[in-house]
Design a protein around this motif. Structure first.
Motif, PDB file in Angstrom:
ATOM      1  N   ASP A  77     -26.633 -23.870 -43.437  1.00  0.00           N
ATOM      2  CA  ASP A  77     -27.133 -23.639 -42.089  1.00  0.00           C
ATOM      3  C   ASP A  77     -26.697 -22.305 -41.500  1.00  0.00           C
ATOM      4  O   ASP A  77     -26.495 -22.175 -40.285  1.00  0.00           O
ATOM      5  CB  ASP A  77     -26.702 -24.780 -41.153  1.00  0.00           C
TER       6      ASP A  77
ATOM      7  N   ARG B  62     -23.992 -21.888 -37.297  1.00  0.00           N
ATOM      8  CA  ARG B  62     -23.929 -23.360 -37.337  1.00  0.00           C
ATOM      9  C   ARG B  62     -24.157 -23.951 -35.956  1.00  0.00           C
ATOM     10  O   ARG B  62     -24.787 -25.007 -35.824  1.00  0.00           O
ATOM     11  CB  ARG B  62     -22.605 -23.797 -37.940  1.00  0.00           C
TER      12      ARG B  62
ATOM     13  N   SER C 146     -27.943 -23.667 -35.559  1.00  0.00           N
ATOM     14  CA  SER C 146     -28.670 -24.605 -36.421  1.00  0.00           C
ATOM     15  C   SER C 146     -28.511 -26.045 -35.961  1.00  0.00           C
ATOM     16  O   SER C 146     -29.419 -26.869 -36.155  1.00  0.00           O
ATOM     17  CB  SER C 146     -28.175 -24.475 -37.871  1.00  0.00           C
TER      18      SER C 146
ATOM     19  N   MET D 275     -35.236 -26.010 -42.425  1.00  0.00           N
ATOM     20  CA  MET D 275     -34.075 -25.384 -41.787  1.00  0.00           C
ATOM     21  C   MET D 275     -33.894 -23.954 -42.288  1.00  0.00           C
ATOM     22  O   MET D 275     -33.600 -23.045 -41.500  1.00  0.00           O
ATOM     23  CB  MET D 275     -32.820 -26.208 -42.087  1.00  0.00           C
TER      24      MET D 275
END
Length: 604
Positions: free
Chosen positions: A70, A205, A208, A222
């Motif tokens: 991510d 992160r 995400s 993603m």
């Protein structure tokens, strides 16, 4: 010999991006913005045109790489006869200055590595003046540009390059930080590379974690969303089509374009992808960028703009660069920004319509601009244009352009009827009907039961796959069914979709290009519309398999060479991936309504 396009990954700071090869060579970087001159241009030339290589001194036994989960932090692991080491590449997406960080971490045994830095500003043309500061930092200056390299490793200069040889053992981490700044200002500040890594990982992160994506396609979706974020110019919210220029659509050919700009064509698809994934802040920033870029006289609206909405994107050729695999010319800038393309008005209006449906607050000035766009289209829709594919031949009456003129009127009517905005609905309905009638008369081939690429054409083009998606036809309409069949007959090559037949359509260029990946996703979407979900899923998964080892897609796929071609990574390909994944999910669970998607508009 140029490395395959799919052998690259990218890192970025939401202002620019660097392409990193699996060899550990950074072969492309434009600093400080996506559209700035490149200081590493080996991608379109040779190492002498600029690159930054970090690689084991002995040929590695194996190379593997991945993005940290991510994030846009790239890890390349080299296994050699004596040990294993990992190269960690990233750019710092916030804070003061712009920094490209490379960390070498020892994993097993002892690995000796070589570093070579060849800086060439001005797309490989300018050799900088290099000096060493009192702190040991290496300072390179050429005209307005300055970079500073900081590392504890002993460096040596030779033949207008900088090199080093060093070793890493387990638990050792060796940093290299290359920082950019304007040459008339003090040197960019030094940063702590390890803290920067932690900060970068937290940034990605945390971002995400806001995503609302679910299996089974959550991982490729993603990765595509992170790619879109990495292609966003944070100061303005504009999203570039790609961070590269002149990567060929046909190897050895002349279809080489600069994609470091923001296309109106991509607007609705991008907005839907962001809203469906829960990124409303980014969707609003993109919507606002569109409003600012298009502001002004509708007659002056362009098909693309610069990162801040700049309008002058002059095209020229960097004739000192041989091009990727001798694909000439190397074009910088994009002359297509001067073209009249009727479709962009519909794409822009559809974006604003989807934003309203998705709950993004509209502004009074924004609606006033849209009304002016509608008035302009009512005056211009009967004129020929250059079409969605930016043909460099003569203007023509492209069917999809006329359909998007219809969309312009349709979305304006919808804004009045569903959202209570003021407008001359009676007149707009009359013109909408006139456009629909003409397209069905002049753009439809009754004998072949298909719409054609243009009124004077005997072929189809892939944009016709969107006729049901934009609401011009019902998805069950026999004319749409016939058009999808015609695309399958005429444009499928090894199961992937070409934009159009470059050998039969007069586009002003030599024929030949790869299969267009976004169009192949559109075919999967059309299959979903037609209830052919198994075929849609099979095609979607074949397309996913074309992504490289870190999940990235270029613009096109060369079905003969089995290689990715065109600019890379391509936002349009990743946006299409996201939207098809959501369409497949909705087809599997029809009770789940897509964010912002009000459903197909029935044709009058």
């Amino acid at each position: 010999m140029s490395a395959p396009i799919e052998s690259y990954a990218f890192v970025g700071d939401c202002r620019t991006a660097a392409l990193v090869g699996s060899s550990g060579s950074i072969d492309w970087l434009c600093w400080p913005r996506f559209d700035s001159d490149a200081c590493f241009a080996a991608l379109l030339g040779t190492p002498a045109n600029g690159r930054w290589l970090i690689h084991p001194s002995d040929e590695p036994v194996a190379v593997s790489r991945r993005y940290r989960k991510d994030t846009l932090i790239l890890e390349t692991t080299f296994s050699t006869e004596t040990g294993k080491a990992t190269l960690i590449d990233f750019m710092v997406p916030h804070g003061e200055g712009s920094h490209l960080v490379r960390l070498l971490r020892g994993d097993e045994g002892e690995v000796t590595l070589s570093m070579e830095l060849v800086l060439r500003f001005g797309y490989g043309a300018s050799v900088p003046w290099v000096t060493r500061g009192k702190d040991g930092a290496l300072r390179a200056v050429a005209g307005p540009d300055m970079t500073v390299l900081r590392t504890p490793v002993a460096l040596r200069g030779e033949d207008f390059s900088t090199s080093a040889v060093f070793s890493v053992t387990p638990a050792a981490v060796v940093p290299f930080v290359l920082s950019y700044g304007p040459s008339h200002l003090p040197e960019p500040p030094a940063i702590d590379a390890i803290r920067a890594l932690d900060s970068c990982e937290s940034f990605w992160r945390d971002w995400s974690a806001r995503a609302t994506v679910v299996p089974p396609y959550d991982r490729p979706v993603m990765r595509s969303l992170i790619t879109l974020k990495g292609l966003t110019y944070a100061p303005s919210g504009g999203i570039v089509a790609a961070p590269t220029a002149s990567l060929p659509e046909k190897i050895g050919g002349a279809r080489n374009w600069d994609y470091r700009y923001c296309w109106i064509r991509d607007s609705t698809f991008t907005l839907l992808a962001l809203m469906d994934a829960g990124f409303y802040e980014e969707a609003a920033a993109w919507r606002d960028w569109l409003l600012r870029a298009a502001a002004g006289a509708p007659a002056n609206m362009q098909i693309m703009y610069g990162l801040m909405g700049e309008r002058r994107l002059t095209e020229w050729e960097a004739d000192w660069l041989p091009g990727y695999l001798d694909s000439r010319p190397v074009r910088i800038g994009n002359a297509a920004h001067r073209q009249f393309q009727l479709d962009v008005y519909g794409e822009l209006m559809d974006s604003f319509d989807q934003a309203r449906a998705g709950g993004l607050a509209a502004t009074e000035s924004g609606w006033a601009l849209q009304v002016e766009l509608v008035r302009h289209v009512t005056r211009k829709w009967r004129e020929p244009d250059y079409g969605i594919w930016e043909m460099r031949g003569p203007p023509r009456h492209f069917t999809f352009s006329k359909v998007m003129a219809w969309v312009t009127l349709d979305r304006a009517i919808r804004a009045v009827e569903r959202h209570g905005l003021p407008g001359d609905v009676a007149e707009w309905r009359r013109i909408r009907t006139a456009i629909h009638d003409e397209v069905c008369l002049r753009g439809f081939d009754a004998r072949a039961n298909t719409f054609r690429a243009a009124y004077d054409s005997t072929t189809v083009d892939a944009s016709l796959l969107l006729l049901a998606q934009v609401g011009f036809l019902d998805g069950t309409d026999p004319r749409f069914v016939g058009t999808v069949s015609a695309v399958e007959r005429e444009l499928l090559v090894d199961g992937f979709v070409m934009r159009y037949d470059t050998g039969r359509e007069p586009d002003g260029l030599q024929p030949g290009e790869g299969a267009f990946l976004a169009c192949s996703f559109w075919l999967a979407d059309a299959y979903i519309t037609l209830g052919r979900r198994a075929e849609a899923q099979a095609l979607f998964e074949r397309l996913l398999a074309l992504a490289n080892d870190v999940g990235l897609l270029a613009e096109e796929f060369d079905v003969v060479r089995r290689r990715q071609v065109g600019n890379f990574p391509q936002a349009f390909s990743h946006v299409a991936l996201i939207n098809t994944a959501f369409n497949l999910s909705q087809a599997a669970h029809p009770s789940e309504q897509r964010a912002g998607k009000e459903g197909v508009t029935r044709a009058p």
